[in-house]
Write an enzyme that holds these catalytic residues in place. Structure first.
Site, mmCIF file in Angstrom:
data_model
loop_
_atom_site.group_PDB
_atom_site.id
_atom_site.type_symbol
_atom_site.label_atom_id
_atom_site.label_comp_id
_atom_site.label_asym_id
_atom_site.label_seq_id
_atom_site.Cartn_x
_atom_site.Cartn_y
_atom_site.Cartn_z
ATOM 1 C CE LYS A 1 -3.971 1.728 2.736
ATOM 2 N NZ LYS A 1 -4.880 1.419 3.854
ATOM 3 C CB SER B 1 -8.196 3.364 3.053
ATOM 4 O OG SER B 1 -7.364 2.683 3.981
ATOM 5 C CB SER C 1 -8.538 0.294 5.765
ATOM 6 O OG SER C 1 -9.196 1.513 5.640
HETATM 7 N N1 GLN Z 1 -13.501 3.407 6.515
HETATM 8 C C1 GLN Z 1 -12.832 3.836 7.695
HETATM 9 C C2 GLN Z 1 -12.570 5.327 7.608
HETATM 10 O O1 GLN Z 1 -13.206 5.954 6.874
HETATM 11 C C3 GLN Z 1 -11.608 3.006 7.894
HETATM 12 C C4 GLN Z 1 -10.343 3.529 7.348
HETATM 13 C C5 GLN Z 1 -9.168 2.652 7.670
HETATM 14 O O2 GLN Z 1 -9.294 1.594 8.285
HETATM 15 N N2 GLN Z 1 -7.969 3.122 7.318
HETATM 16 O O3 GLN Z 1 -11.773 5.912 8.269
#
Ligand code: GLN
Length: 478
Positions: A62, A137, A161
């Site tokens: 990532k 994400s 994420s």
């Molecule tokens: N969807 C969550 C957010 O909006 C999780 C993001 C993550 O785990 N990095 O922050």
């Protein structure tokens, strides 16, 4: 899968250069359509003296993980030409193990968000249906594995994420216990919730990669002492921890109106029955609805506050494009205005508000207390159960036009419960379990802190039940 490629490499049916070239070729072919990568590496580089199960295996990281001399943007304009001078621990460990980096994957900007649509370089599309999102994400990592470009990819997980895009992409996504994998070199989003984890196409592969990247490094003060276990080998022993539960308030089919959610939950209860027939004990347990409803706001308050503080270094002074202006304030203002998308700005405004002295007690500290209440309740459940099993998403990936649809309160809980794994640092894994409307949906298993091996083991047995091991996008459910 890693296990298959290992065999081919060992039998000299293929060379690691060939695997790398094949992966790069595929990554480039699919890039226009799916946008999995920010950077595709075109030079084969391997540590020749390495001797590990991952030697010669291609993979992706990532793009919020620091790689020296390789562009690392976190999919944000404010870091669009940032080239780090140091390696994240996870990257260093994989490099030393002889794994071969194919590219840096697209994410929701700075790892905030869950759609895979907010990267500075554009949206990531779902390999099962390019009119749908893959979720985020860690969008590009999920897509790259689902497309079969790489057998594994590294992601990060602060709220879900890894585990949510794994559900939408029909792949395995594992976030081990907080501290199991060093966060050194992972761009901090919300430090108390951030985890490094992995995407693969089988539970065994997830164990294999975790074995290589776990363990302390002296650079992350929250890192745990190594447990000395081989999670891969643990999978071959008999599983003695087979007591699971689901949360009744989340899994009651009668509470939902959306036909796809109803289908998911019906399939989920069928899976539970199959688990029972395979020797699992599974009960429904209750958690106070108020606590469940508090998960999402608690997550938002804590994560936005921590994110605002952690990202205060993104000023355009040390990194990224310089802003314009006559004073340092003007320069920062201009860099941050141009450098961040709407979603990031909104979260930093929220975070700044939450951290204002007069709001800290009422908002931030109260959220921390609620987090504790949720974790305490879950730990109470873990006195009786080895794992909590729940659908990882209420349905398959949404299409782009539907992503902003309003959902019922019940659905908000269903879609956000995996943050519990971050609140308590619990090991948590998503594996594919069914198809709804032709799209894959995952099931999530969360277990006790430190019991990464048991969570993997439970997941492995459930993977045997679903029969969906090793799936790639396009493989139809039969
Ligand atoms: N969807 C969550 C957010 O909006 C999780 C993001 C993550 O785990 N990095 O922050």
């Amino acid at each position: 899968m890693i296990t298959e490629l290992r065999k081919e490499l060992d039998e000299a049916k293929v060379s690691s250069e060939e695997l790398f070239e094949e992966a790069v070729k595929k990554a480039k072919q699919e890039q226009d359509k799916y946008n999995s990568f920010v950077t595709i590496i075109d030079k084969y580089k391997i540590k020749r003296r390495a001797d590990s199960i991952l030697k010669g295996i291609p993979y992706a990281l990532k793009d919020n993980i620091s790689t020296s001399n390789i562009l690392t943007t976190a999919s944000s304009n404010i870091l669009k030409d940032y080239v780090p001078v140091y390696d994240a621990t996870v990257y260093r460990k994989l490099k030393n193990a002889g794994a071969v980096l194919v590219g840096k994957t697209t994410l929701d900007e700075l790892a905030m968000g869950g759609t895979g649509t907010t990267a500075a370089t554009g949206v990531v599309r779902n390999p099962w249906d390019s009119n749908r999102l893959i979720g985020g994400s860690s969008a590009g990592s999920a897509a790259a594995v689902a497309l079969g470009i790489v057998p594994f990819a590294i992601g990060s997980d602060t709220g879900d994420s890894i585990r949510k895009p794994a559900s939408f992409g029909g792949v395995v996504g594992f976030k081990p216990t907080y501290g199991r994998i060093s966060r050194y070199g992972l761009f901090a989003f919300a430090s108390s919730l951030d985890h490094v984890g992995v995407f693969t196409r089988s539970v065994e592969d997830a164990a294999i990669v975790t074995d290589v990247i776990k363990g302390p490094d002296g650079y992350d003060m929250t890192a745990l002492k190594d447990d000395g276990k081989s999670y891969k080998n643990e999978l071959n022993k008999p599983l003695t921890h087979k007591k699971l539960c689901y949360i009744k308030e989340i899994c009651d089919v009668n509470e939902y109106k959306d036909s796809e959610v109803i289908k998911t939950l019906t399939e989920f209860h069928k899976l539970i029955d199959e688990c029972k027939s395979k020797g699992f004990e599974v009960d429904g347990v209750s958690i106070d609805k108020k606590l469940l409803e508090a998960i999402y706001p608690t997550y938002m308050i804590i994560s936005c506050a921590e994110a605002t503080s952690n990202n205060a270094n993104l000023t355009g002074i040390q990194f990224g494009p310089r802003g314009e202006g006559n004073s340092i304030d003007e320069i920062m203002f201009s860099a941050r205005t141009k450098g961040f998308s709407e979603l990031i700005k909104r979260r930093f405004v929220l975070g700044s508000y939450i951290l204002q002295k007069e709001n800290q007690e009422k908002l931030f500290l109260n959220a921390c207390r609620v987090r504790r209440l949720i974790v305490d309740r879950v730990n109470e459940i873990f006195k009786d159960y080895d794992g909590i099993i729940l659908p990882a998403s209420g349905k398959g990936a949404p299409s782009f036009d539907k992503s902003s649809e309003q959902v019922s309160d019940q659905q908000v809980i269903l879609e956000n419960h995996m943050a519990i794994g971050n609140f308590g640092g619990f090991p948590s894994i998503t594996i594919p379990f069914t198809f709804v409307n032709e799209m894959p949906v995952g099931v999530n298993i969360t277990g006790r802190v430190m019991e990464d091996d048991i969570v993997l083991h439970i997941a492995k047995e459930i993977e045997d039940i679903t029969g969906l091991k090793g799936m790639k996008a396009g493989d139809r459910h039969v």
